[in-house]
Structure formats: C-alpha cells, structure tokens
Design a protein around this motif. Structure first.
Motif, PDB file in Angstrom:
ATOM      1  N   ALA A   1       0.820  -1.206   0.000  1.00  0.00           N
ATOM      2  CA  ALA A   1       0.000   0.000   0.000  1.00  0.00           C
ATOM      3  C   ALA A   1       0.855   1.258   0.000  1.00  0.00           C
ATOM      4  N   LEU A   2       2.023   1.192   0.666  1.00  0.00           N
ATOM      5  CA  LEU A   2       2.915   2.347   0.735  1.00  0.00           C
ATOM      6  C   LEU A   2       3.956   2.342  -0.376  1.00  0.00           C
TER       7      LEU A   2
ATOM      8  N   ALA B   1      -1.313   3.382   6.338  1.00  0.00           N
ATOM      9  CA  ALA B   1      -1.473   3.984   5.014  1.00  0.00           C
ATOM     10  C   ALA B   1      -2.311   5.251   5.086  1.00  0.00           C
ATOM     11  N   ASP B   2      -3.351   5.245   5.922  1.00  0.00           N
ATOM     12  CA  ASP B   2      -4.214   6.426   6.037  1.00  0.00           C
ATOM     13  C   ASP B   2      -3.448   7.610   6.611  1.00  0.00           C
TER      14      ASP B   2
ATOM     15  N   SER C   1       2.029  12.855   4.380  1.00  0.00           N
ATOM     16  CA  SER C   1       2.397  13.201   3.009  1.00  0.00           C
ATOM     17  C   SER C   1       2.176  14.684   2.722  1.00  0.00           C
ATOM     18  N   GLU C   2       1.172  15.251   3.353  1.00  0.00           N
ATOM     19  CA  GLU C   2       0.912  16.676   3.154  1.00  0.00           C
ATOM     20  C   GLU C   2       2.068  17.522   3.672  1.00  0.00           C
TER      21      GLU C   2
ATOM     22  N   HIS D   1      -0.237   7.972   6.581  1.00  0.00           N
ATOM     23  CA  HIS D   1       0.791   8.366   5.628  1.00  0.00           C
ATOM     24  C   HIS D   1       0.202   9.319   4.583  1.00  0.00           C
ATOM     25  N   ALA D   2      -1.027   9.038   4.151  1.00  0.00           N
ATOM     26  CA  ALA D   2      -1.662   9.889   3.147  1.00  0.00           C
ATOM     27  C   ALA D   2      -2.000  11.263   3.718  1.00  0.00           C
ATOM     28  N   SER D   3      -2.436  11.280   4.954  1.00  0.00           N
ATOM     29  CA  SER D   3      -2.792  12.537   5.616  1.00  0.00           C
ATOM     30  C   SER D   3      -2.729  12.328   7.125  1.00  0.00           C
TER      31      SER D   3
ATOM     32  N   SER E   1       7.779  12.104   0.877  1.00  0.00           N
ATOM     33  CA  SER E   1       6.949  11.294   1.778  1.00  0.00           C
ATOM     34  C   SER E   1       7.122   9.789   1.578  1.00  0.00           C
ATOM     35  N   ALA E   2       7.537   9.362   0.384  1.00  0.00           N
ATOM     36  CA  ALA E   2       7.652   7.923   0.132  1.00  0.00           C
ATOM     37  C   ALA E   2       8.652   7.251   1.049  1.00  0.00           C
TER      38      ALA E   2
END
Length: 284
Positions: free
Chosen positions: A110-111, A174-175, A182-183, A177-179, A189-190
C-alpha cells in the motif's frame, strides 16, 4: 599475596587472579597487558597483569553489542511489555495481536516500500493498539462520570509509547501516511513510514521512520518534520530504561506518568500541571 577484584567479576576470576599473580610488581606506567589478561593497578606506582578465565575474555569494547536491530527491538519490547503488564494493565490490554507476515506485506504494498527488519520485528509482536482511532472506544461521553469513566480511562491509556503517542495498527499506517504525513513531507513522503501518532490529538502529532536513514522523526501541527536523531531500537531501549529507572527519556526528555485511574501509562514533559490533572509521575 591475595588480590581481590570487584565482585562484578566474580569468584572464578578472583581465583584466577590469585593463582596467576606475578610476585614482582612493575611500574604501572609501563604495564601493557596482552589480550586475555587484566591490568590491575595495585598502587599508583605498581601494577600487574593477570590471566582471566576464557569465559570472561572479550575482544569487544565494553558497551559494544553484536545484537542485530531486530533482536534489540525484541529485547527492548519485552521489557516494556513486561512493565505494562505489571504496572499499567489498562495500556497493556489495548495491545493488538501480532501482525501476520501477509498483513505486513499488504501494508508495504500500500505504501510502495519495504519495511526494514527492525520495524517488521516490532509488528510481528503486535499490530499496534486498539484505540489509535478513539472512535474504536465508542462515542465520547458529554458528561464523564469521573476518573473511572470507561471512555476516558481507555483514552488516557492509549498514548503509551515512549513519545506519548499511540502505536499505529497497520490498517491505519497507510491512512496516516496519506494525511497528514504526506501533506507535510511533500515529494519526500515515500521514504517515511508512520509508526505512532497521538490518539488524543487526532494524529496531528506523530512519529515516522525514515527509510533512507533508519532514524525516527516527528511531524507536528506546525506542518514541520523534525528528525530525532535516534533509531527505532535505541528509542525503545531508552523508553524501557526510563520506565524501570523512573526517569525522563534521553531522546525526548519525556517522563512516564500513571493515568488518573492508575492503570494507564502516559508520557509528558516534566510539569506539575499534569499532577494537578491527576497524573502521577513514576518515582513520586
């Protein structure tokens, strides 16, 4: 002539010292002992070399360890989990079962990354905690009934990792990481994998593992990333020692506290204001 060395070395070593002791003393400034011998300064102007039993010899500097990072994580977590089970059962009971290897691989996919061995070792012990999302505890009561109110009792017990945050289950990694991670991190962010986040502050504060350096860092509501200069294994070792020694962590300077109900663990900057709210610092 009988010579005694510190009790930490032990009776066997003492016998070896007594049997191998040279009768002629040499200037302490000139004694340079071979490997397998212990240099004893018997007087500021005299010293001898004595042979040590093979079991007590080492070719590594004191304090150096050959343990791998995964092994260090496991050993440190054993200490933390044992402490939780004895002193903070409210936090201990929030630990989830171990993550299956297949579940770790799903999170990696997922990441789009590969977890380092020490992070895999941690999730193979537990898949984070229940309550990293406080909605898992149900609806927050408008009028809590006091320190024993079930919702607040568990909420006070969930941010128990040695940075005052909750250990993220893989389903949340994953959630988060997305926000917001990553923001804040943008194109970089990867390389960052979130490990913990504050449940009480709705993940606006959290800690990530930088895959490029192997070091931890933090994000805050100021939209900034802050490297901590410490790896996962060292951070857990520091936290385990802080619990046992009832002291602040060296990495972040946070002191362990017991929750108002007495069964949860939290970490705060040393400040009397938390005691006014019913938190009790360890060692008090």
């Amino acid at each position: 002539m009988a010579v005694l060395i510190g009790s930490a070395v032990g009776h066997t070593a003492t016998e070896a010292v007594n049997s191998d002791l040279r009768t002629t003393l040499t200037s302490s400034e000139r004694v340079d002992c071979d490997a397998g011998h212990l240099r004893l300064v018997l007087h500021r102007t005299a010293a001898v070399c004595v042979s040590l039993p093979m079991a007590l010899r080492t070719t590594r500097p004191i304090g150096e360890t050959k343990m791998s990072k995964p092994a260090r994580v496991e050993a440190a977590w054993d200490r933390i989990e044992t402490w939780l089970s004895r002193h903070a059962p409210g936090s201990y009971e929030l630990l989830r079962p171990a993550a299956a290897p297949e579940r770790i691989e799903e999170a990696e996919q997922a990441l789009g990354v590969r977890f380092p061995p020490e992070l895999r070792a941690l999730y193979l012990r537990h898949d984070g905690v229940r309550g990293a999302d406080l909605d898992e505890f149900g609806e927050r009561p408008l009028l809590p009934t006091g320190e024993d109110d079930p919702w607040h009792r568990r909420a006070n017990a969930v941010d128990f990792m040695p940075n005052g945050q909750a250990w993220l289950p893989l389903e949340h990694v994953a959630d988060v990481h997305a926000s917001p991670l990553s923001e804040y991190a943008g194109d970089e962010s990867a390389r960052y994998v979130p490990v913990t986040a504050s449940a009480l502050r709705t993940t606006m504060y959290g800690t990530y593992l930088d895959l490029a350096t192997g070091m931890l860092g933090m994000w805050t509501d100021a939209h900034e990333l802050e490297p901590l200069g410490v790896g996962l294994a060292e951070w857990l070792e520091d936290g385990a020692a802080a619990l046992v020694e009832a002291r602040p962590t060296r990495a972040l300077g946070m002191l362990p506290y017991l929750s108002p109900a007495g069964d949860g663990l939290g970490w705060f900057d040393p400040d009397p204001v938390y005691e006014q709210d019913g938190w009790r610092p360890l060692g008090s």
